[in-house]
Design a protein around this motif. Sequence first.
Motif, PDB file in Angstrom:
ATOM      1  N   SER A  14       0.855  -1.195   0.000  1.00  0.00           N
ATOM      2  CA  SER A  14       0.000   0.000   0.000  1.00  0.00           C
ATOM      3  C   SER A  14       0.884   1.236   0.000  1.00  0.00           C
ATOM      4  O   SER A  14       2.067   1.173   0.338  1.00  0.00           O
ATOM      5  CB  SER A  14      -0.931   0.011   1.215  1.00  0.00           C
ATOM      6  OG  SER A  14      -0.186   0.183   2.401  1.00  0.00           O
ATOM      7  N   ASP A  15       0.294   2.359  -0.388  1.00  0.00           N
ATOM      8  CA  ASP A  15       1.027   3.613  -0.357  1.00  0.00           C
ATOM      9  C   ASP A  15       0.046   4.774  -0.333  1.00  0.00           C
ATOM     10  O   ASP A  15      -1.059   4.682  -0.890  1.00  0.00           O
ATOM     11  CB  ASP A  15       1.959   3.746  -1.556  1.00  0.00           C
ATOM     12  CG  ASP A  15       3.031   4.801  -1.325  1.00  0.00           C
ATOM     13  OD1 ASP A  15       3.751   4.692  -0.313  1.00  0.00           O
ATOM     14  OD2 ASP A  15       3.126   5.736  -2.127  1.00  0.00           O
ATOM     15  N   LEU A  16       0.469   5.845   0.304  1.00  0.00           N
ATOM     16  CA  LEU A  16      -0.293   7.096   0.401  1.00  0.00           C
ATOM     17  C   LEU A  16       0.602   8.211  -0.119  1.00  0.00           C
ATOM     18  O   LEU A  16       1.766   8.312   0.287  1.00  0.00           O
ATOM     19  CB  LEU A  16      -0.672   7.367   1.867  1.00  0.00           C
ATOM     20  CG  LEU A  16      -1.377   8.681   2.170  1.00  0.00           C
ATOM     21  CD1 LEU A  16      -2.803   8.654   1.608  1.00  0.00           C
ATOM     22  CD2 LEU A  16      -1.401   8.912   3.674  1.00  0.00           C
ATOM     23  N   ALA A  61       1.185   6.255  -6.289  1.00  0.00           N
ATOM     24  CA  ALA A  61       0.921   5.412  -5.117  1.00  0.00           C
ATOM     25  C   ALA A  61       0.762   3.950  -5.527  1.00  0.00           C
ATOM     26  O   ALA A  61       1.247   3.040  -4.845  1.00  0.00           O
ATOM     27  CB  ALA A  61      -0.324   5.906  -4.376  1.00  0.00           C
ATOM     28  N   HIS A 119      -8.508   8.776  -4.603  1.00  0.00           N
ATOM     29  CA  HIS A 119      -7.886  10.081  -4.377  1.00  0.00           C
ATOM     30  C   HIS A 119      -8.946  11.143  -4.168  1.00  0.00           C
ATOM     31  O   HIS A 119     -10.100  10.995  -4.538  1.00  0.00           O
ATOM     32  CB  HIS A 119      -6.959  10.467  -5.534  1.00  0.00           C
ATOM     33  CG  HIS A 119      -7.647  10.610  -6.859  1.00  0.00           C
ATOM     34  ND1 HIS A 119      -8.408  11.696  -7.193  1.00  0.00           N
ATOM     35  CD2 HIS A 119      -7.670   9.783  -7.915  1.00  0.00           C
ATOM     36  CE1 HIS A 119      -8.871  11.532  -8.414  1.00  0.00           C
ATOM     37  NE2 HIS A 119      -8.446  10.375  -8.878  1.00  0.00           N
ATOM     38  N   TYR A 123      -4.923  13.873  -1.183  1.00  0.00           N
ATOM     39  CA  TYR A 123      -4.167  12.624  -1.076  1.00  0.00           C
ATOM     40  C   TYR A 123      -4.657  11.588  -2.073  1.00  0.00           C
ATOM     41  O   TYR A 123      -5.809  11.591  -2.481  1.00  0.00           O
ATOM     42  CB  TYR A 123      -4.282  12.037   0.340  1.00  0.00           C
ATOM     43  CG  TYR A 123      -3.635  12.894   1.371  1.00  0.00           C
ATOM     44  CD1 TYR A 123      -2.259  12.870   1.560  1.00  0.00           C
ATOM     45  CD2 TYR A 123      -4.385  13.771   2.155  1.00  0.00           C
ATOM     46  CE1 TYR A 123      -1.650  13.676   2.496  1.00  0.00           C
ATOM     47  CE2 TYR A 123      -3.780  14.594   3.092  1.00  0.00           C
ATOM     48  CZ  TYR A 123      -2.425  14.537   3.257  1.00  0.00           C
ATOM     49  OH  TYR A 123      -1.814  15.356   4.180  1.00  0.00           O
ATOM     50  N   VAL A 125      -4.313   7.199  -2.526  1.00  0.00           N
ATOM     51  CA  VAL A 125      -3.934   5.968  -1.848  1.00  0.00           C
ATOM     52  C   VAL A 125      -4.122   4.812  -2.821  1.00  0.00           C
ATOM     53  O   VAL A 125      -4.978   4.855  -3.705  1.00  0.00           O
ATOM     54  CB  VAL A 125      -4.778   5.760  -0.565  1.00  0.00           C
ATOM     55  CG1 VAL A 125      -6.246   5.542  -0.883  1.00  0.00           C
ATOM     56  CG2 VAL A 125      -4.237   4.629   0.286  1.00  0.00           C
TER      57      VAL A 125
END
Length: 133
Positions: A14-16, A61, A119, A123, A125
């Motif tokens: 995962s990524d933000l 992301a 999004h 942000y 994700v």
Amino acid sequence: MERDTRGNICSIGSDLVSVGRIREVTVKFGERFITRVFTGQERRYCAARRDPYPCYAARFAAKEAVLKALGTGLTAGCSWRNVEIVPGRQGVPQVQLYGRAALLARERGIKKFLITLSHDDLYAVAFAVALGD
């Protein structure tokens, strides 16, 4: 109980990402950043949006999430464009791997990725699930 025909979960990632960060880097480095990180298909897809930065941030992301699920990040010879996030049927994002990322996926028994992106103005994700046999 029905059998899941999509495969077994090998790993997840995962990524933000801050949309503002992607905007700032693009302003600072211009198209050089965009062409270094995103494939032609990704650039065309995002450029067609009224505001392309949330789209770019979501794909950034997603690339990070996929690389984390591969267990490498940007190490092991992978580059940003070895991971491509493309719209599939009905707009569902799909992962295409090239070069070193494709090789690592094969070595690790990963057959495909499931990915989800989201999004807003601030942000983006992404979550990636690597599936294998």
